[in-house]
Design an enzyme around this catalytic site. Structure first.
Site, PDB file in Angstrom:
ATOM      1  N   LYS A 228       0.810  -1.413   0.016  1.00  0.00           N
ATOM      2  CA  LYS A 228      -0.056   0.085  -0.107  1.00  0.00           C
ATOM      3  C   LYS A 228       0.895   1.274   0.016  1.00  0.00           C
ATOM      4  CE  LYS A 228      -1.778  -1.057   3.786  1.00  0.00           C
ATOM      5  NZ  LYS A 228      -1.465  -2.434   4.199  1.00  0.00           N
TER       6      LYS A 228
ATOM      7  N   ARG B 280      -9.790   0.706   8.556  1.00  0.00           N
ATOM      8  CA  ARG B 280      -9.479  -0.975   9.012  1.00  0.00           C
ATOM      9  C   ARG B 280     -10.445  -1.596   9.825  1.00  0.00           C
ATOM     10  NH1 ARG B 280      -3.632   0.420   8.853  1.00  0.00           N
ATOM     11  NH2 ARG B 280      -2.408  -1.365   9.244  1.00  0.00           N
TER      12      ARG B 280
ATOM     13  N   ARG C 205      11.787  -5.042   5.229  1.00  0.00           N
ATOM     14  CA  ARG C 205      11.287  -3.351   4.923  1.00  0.00           C
ATOM     15  C   ARG C 205      12.238  -2.498   5.712  1.00  0.00           C
ATOM     16  NH1 ARG C 205       5.002  -1.623   5.368  1.00  0.00           N
ATOM     17  NH2 ARG C 205       5.186  -2.383   7.491  1.00  0.00           N
TER      18      ARG C 205
ATOM     19  N   ARG D 172      11.086  -0.059  11.218  1.00  0.00           N
ATOM     20  CA  ARG D 172       9.900   0.135  12.315  1.00  0.00           C
ATOM     21  C   ARG D 172       9.946  -0.789  13.432  1.00  0.00           C
ATOM     22  NH1 ARG D 172       4.700   0.396   8.354  1.00  0.00           N
ATOM     23  NH2 ARG D 172       3.867  -0.655  10.345  1.00  0.00           N
TER      24      ARG D 172
ATOM     25  N   ARG E  54      -0.752  -8.302  13.617  1.00  0.00           N
ATOM     26  CA  ARG E  54      -1.385  -7.480  12.646  1.00  0.00           C
ATOM     27  C   ARG E  54      -1.932  -8.035  11.596  1.00  0.00           C
ATOM     28  NH1 ARG E  54       4.232  -4.903  11.445  1.00  0.00           N
ATOM     29  NH2 ARG E  54       3.321  -3.911   9.542  1.00  0.00           N
TER      30      ARG E  54
HETATM   31  P1  ADP Z   1       1.094  -1.693   7.349  1.00  0.00           P
HETATM   32  O1  ADP Z   1       1.871  -0.703   6.607  1.00  0.00           O
HETATM   33  O2  ADP Z   1       2.167  -2.831   7.934  1.00  0.00           O
HETATM   34  O3  ADP Z   1      -0.171  -2.186   6.893  1.00  0.00           O
HETATM   35  P2  ADP Z   1       0.646   0.610   8.923  1.00  0.00           P
HETATM   36  O4  ADP Z   1       1.639   1.561   8.807  1.00  0.00           O
HETATM   37  O5  ADP Z   1      -0.803   0.907   8.162  1.00  0.00           O
HETATM   38  O6  ADP Z   1       0.862  -0.763   8.726  1.00  0.00           O
HETATM   39  O7  ADP Z   1       0.077   0.792  10.519  1.00  0.00           O
HETATM   40  C1  ADP Z   1       1.211   0.473  11.758  1.00  0.00           C
HETATM   41  C2  ADP Z   1       0.149   0.493  12.815  1.00  0.00           C
HETATM   42  O8  ADP Z   1      -0.634   1.614  13.112  1.00  0.00           O
HETATM   43  C3  ADP Z   1      -0.867  -0.655  13.035  1.00  0.00           C
HETATM   44  O9  ADP Z   1      -0.549  -1.826  13.197  1.00  0.00           O
HETATM   45  C4  ADP Z   1      -1.797   0.004  14.129  1.00  0.00           C
HETATM   46  O10 ADP Z   1      -1.234  -0.344  15.250  1.00  0.00           O
HETATM   47  C5  ADP Z   1      -1.866   1.340  13.637  1.00  0.00           C
HETATM   48  N1  ADP Z   1      -2.904   1.961  12.793  1.00  0.00           N
HETATM   49  C6  ADP Z   1      -2.524   2.509  11.664  1.00  0.00           C
HETATM   50  N2  ADP Z   1      -3.552   2.794  10.904  1.00  0.00           N
HETATM   51  C7  ADP Z   1      -4.750   2.167  11.573  1.00  0.00           C
HETATM   52  C8  ADP Z   1      -6.073   2.540  11.649  1.00  0.00           C
HETATM   53  N3  ADP Z   1      -6.792   2.936  10.558  1.00  0.00           N
HETATM   54  N4  ADP Z   1      -6.764   2.016  12.612  1.00  0.00           N
HETATM   55  C9  ADP Z   1      -6.090   1.514  13.678  1.00  0.00           C
HETATM   56  N5  ADP Z   1      -5.035   1.524  13.964  1.00  0.00           N
HETATM   57  C10 ADP Z   1      -4.188   1.915  12.844  1.00  0.00           C
HETATM   58  P1  ADP Z   2       2.306  -2.009   3.038  1.00  0.00           P
HETATM   59  O1  ADP Z   2       2.128  -0.265   3.132  1.00  0.00           O
HETATM   60  O2  ADP Z   2       0.920  -2.667   2.420  1.00  0.00           O
HETATM   61  O3  ADP Z   2       2.505  -2.492   4.586  1.00  0.00           O
HETATM   62  P2  ADP Z   2       4.623  -1.555   1.782  1.00  0.00           P
HETATM   63  O4  ADP Z   2       4.413  -0.719   0.826  1.00  0.00           O
HETATM   64  O5  ADP Z   2       5.351  -0.881   2.837  1.00  0.00           O
HETATM   65  O6  ADP Z   2       3.311  -2.370   2.401  1.00  0.00           O
HETATM   66  O7  ADP Z   2       5.605  -2.664   1.144  1.00  0.00           O
HETATM   67  C1  ADP Z   2       6.042  -4.003   2.225  1.00  0.00           C
HETATM   68  C2  ADP Z   2       7.488  -4.309   1.748  1.00  0.00           C
HETATM   69  O8  ADP Z   2       7.510  -4.875   0.705  1.00  0.00           O
HETATM   70  C3  ADP Z   2       8.545  -2.997   1.628  1.00  0.00           C
HETATM   71  O9  ADP Z   2       9.834  -3.512   1.892  1.00  0.00           O
HETATM   72  C4  ADP Z   2       8.513  -2.948  -0.066  1.00  0.00           C
HETATM   73  O10 ADP Z   2       9.805  -2.272  -0.632  1.00  0.00           O
HETATM   74  C5  ADP Z   2       8.214  -4.256  -0.467  1.00  0.00           C
HETATM   75  N1  ADP Z   2       7.318  -4.462  -1.573  1.00  0.00           N
HETATM   76  C6  ADP Z   2       6.250  -3.511  -1.874  1.00  0.00           C
HETATM   77  N2  ADP Z   2       5.584  -3.724  -3.018  1.00  0.00           N
HETATM   78  C7  ADP Z   2       6.267  -5.096  -3.385  1.00  0.00           C
HETATM   79  C8  ADP Z   2       6.057  -5.875  -4.717  1.00  0.00           C
HETATM   80  N3  ADP Z   2       5.069  -5.566  -5.518  1.00  0.00           N
HETATM   81  N4  ADP Z   2       7.082  -6.780  -4.672  1.00  0.00           N
HETATM   82  C9  ADP Z   2       8.141  -6.998  -3.965  1.00  0.00           C
HETATM   83  N5  ADP Z   2       8.355  -6.233  -2.718  1.00  0.00           N
HETATM   84  C10 ADP Z   2       7.298  -5.295  -2.581  1.00  0.00           C
END
Ligand code: ADP
Ligand code: ADP
Ligand code: ZN
Length: 214
Positions: free
Chosen positions: A13, A88, A127, A161, A172
């Site tokens: 994302k 979410r 990541r 992170r 998660r």
């Molecule tokens: P990821 O990229 O791995 O999906 P995020 O960066 O979106 O993770 O979120 C990291 C953490 O921040 C989540 O595990 C949660 O604790 C909190 N968080 C983020 N967005 C939300 C949301 N919309 N509702 C509740 N908690 C959230």
């Molecule tokens: P999210 O925001 O959904 O948690 P991220 O965009 O942070 O996911 O991606 C998670 C990890 O996977 C990052 O280290 C990113 O560089 C890698 N990544 C993202 N998209 C791809 C893909 N299509 N193929 C392989 N690795 C990816």
């Protein structure tokens, strides 16, 4: 255009949001980024959210919906929004409908990034991001072109992170299955869901998303 990028942790994302910002001048609204900024600033919201985030659980609907509201208020009405990591829960999905109406916007499309669960732990434990500009990288799938130097800003400092460890990732993923995946059928009924193969390469996923947005 107002779109939601939906998918489990590690689906891509954030990576795809950054591409959309660059290609289409949209604005990324990532509640995760907003919460991490609050934690760093040790604001009241950050102090409340930190431990919950470290455990991989969800912070309260009220906190994140208030953050989205404040960010929408600060945006030019003609700038498109990418909701990344929000909503979410079912309550957040309802909040988003109300907030979009309040700000004179409407939801065009929900893009679900479909990924193989087995790949997520690897994606997340690999990541890292640029400490200066936030550009996202992966140890093997997407390293900087020159080792140790950010492609975007040239910084040599990177960070990981605290919640990107295998144990927290499992929590998660459970939260996603239990609370986030169930909001999809509601959007499906409205006919606005598109699916993209999130296991494809980063550029291929970007092309598929652009194809959907038209
Ligand atoms: P990821 O990229 O791995 O999906 P995020 O960066 O979106 O993770 O979120 C990291 C953490 O921040 C989540 O595990 C949660 O604790 C909190 N968080 C983020 N967005 C939300 C949301 N919309 N509702 C509740 N908690 C959230
Ligand atoms: P999210 O925001 O959904 O948690 P991220 O965009 O942070 O996911 O991606 C998670 C990890 O996977 C990052 O280290 C990113 O560089 C890698 N990544 C993202 N998209 C791809 C893909 N299509 N193929 C392989 N690795 C990816
Ligand atoms: Zn950088």
């Amino acid at each position: 255009m107002n779109i939601i990028l939906l998918g489990p942790p590690g689906a891509g994302k954030g990576t795809q949001s950054a591409g959309l910002v660059e290609r289409h001048g949209m604005k990324q609204l990532s509640t995760g980024d907003m919460l991490r900024a609050a934690v760093k600033a040790q604001s009241p919201v950050g102090l409340r959210a930190k431990e919950v985030m470290d455990r991989g659980e969800l912070v309260s609907d009220e906190i994140v919906s208030d953050l989205i509201d404040a960010n929408l208020t600060a945006m030019e009405p003609e700038t498109g929004a990418i909701f990344d990591g929000y909503p979410r829960t079912a309550a957040q999905a309802d909040d988003l409908d109300a907030l979009l109406a309040k700000h004179g916007r409407s939801l065009d499309c929900v893009i679900e990034l479909e990924v193989n669960v087995d790949a997520l732990v690897e994606r997340i434990t690999g990541r890292f991001s640029c400490a200066k500009c936030g550009a996202l990288y992966h140890d093997t799938a997407n390293p900087p072109q020159k080792e140790g130097v950010c492609d975007v800003c040239g910084s040599t400092e990177f960070k990981r992170r605290p919640d990107d460890n295998e144990e927290t990732v499992r929590t998660r993923m459970d939260e996603y299955r239990a609370k986030t995946a169930p909001i999809l059928p509601g959007y499906e009924k409205r006919g606005i869901v598109s699916r993209v193969d999130g296991m494809a390469g980063i550029e291929e996923v970007a092309r598929a998303i652009d194809g959907i947005l038209g």
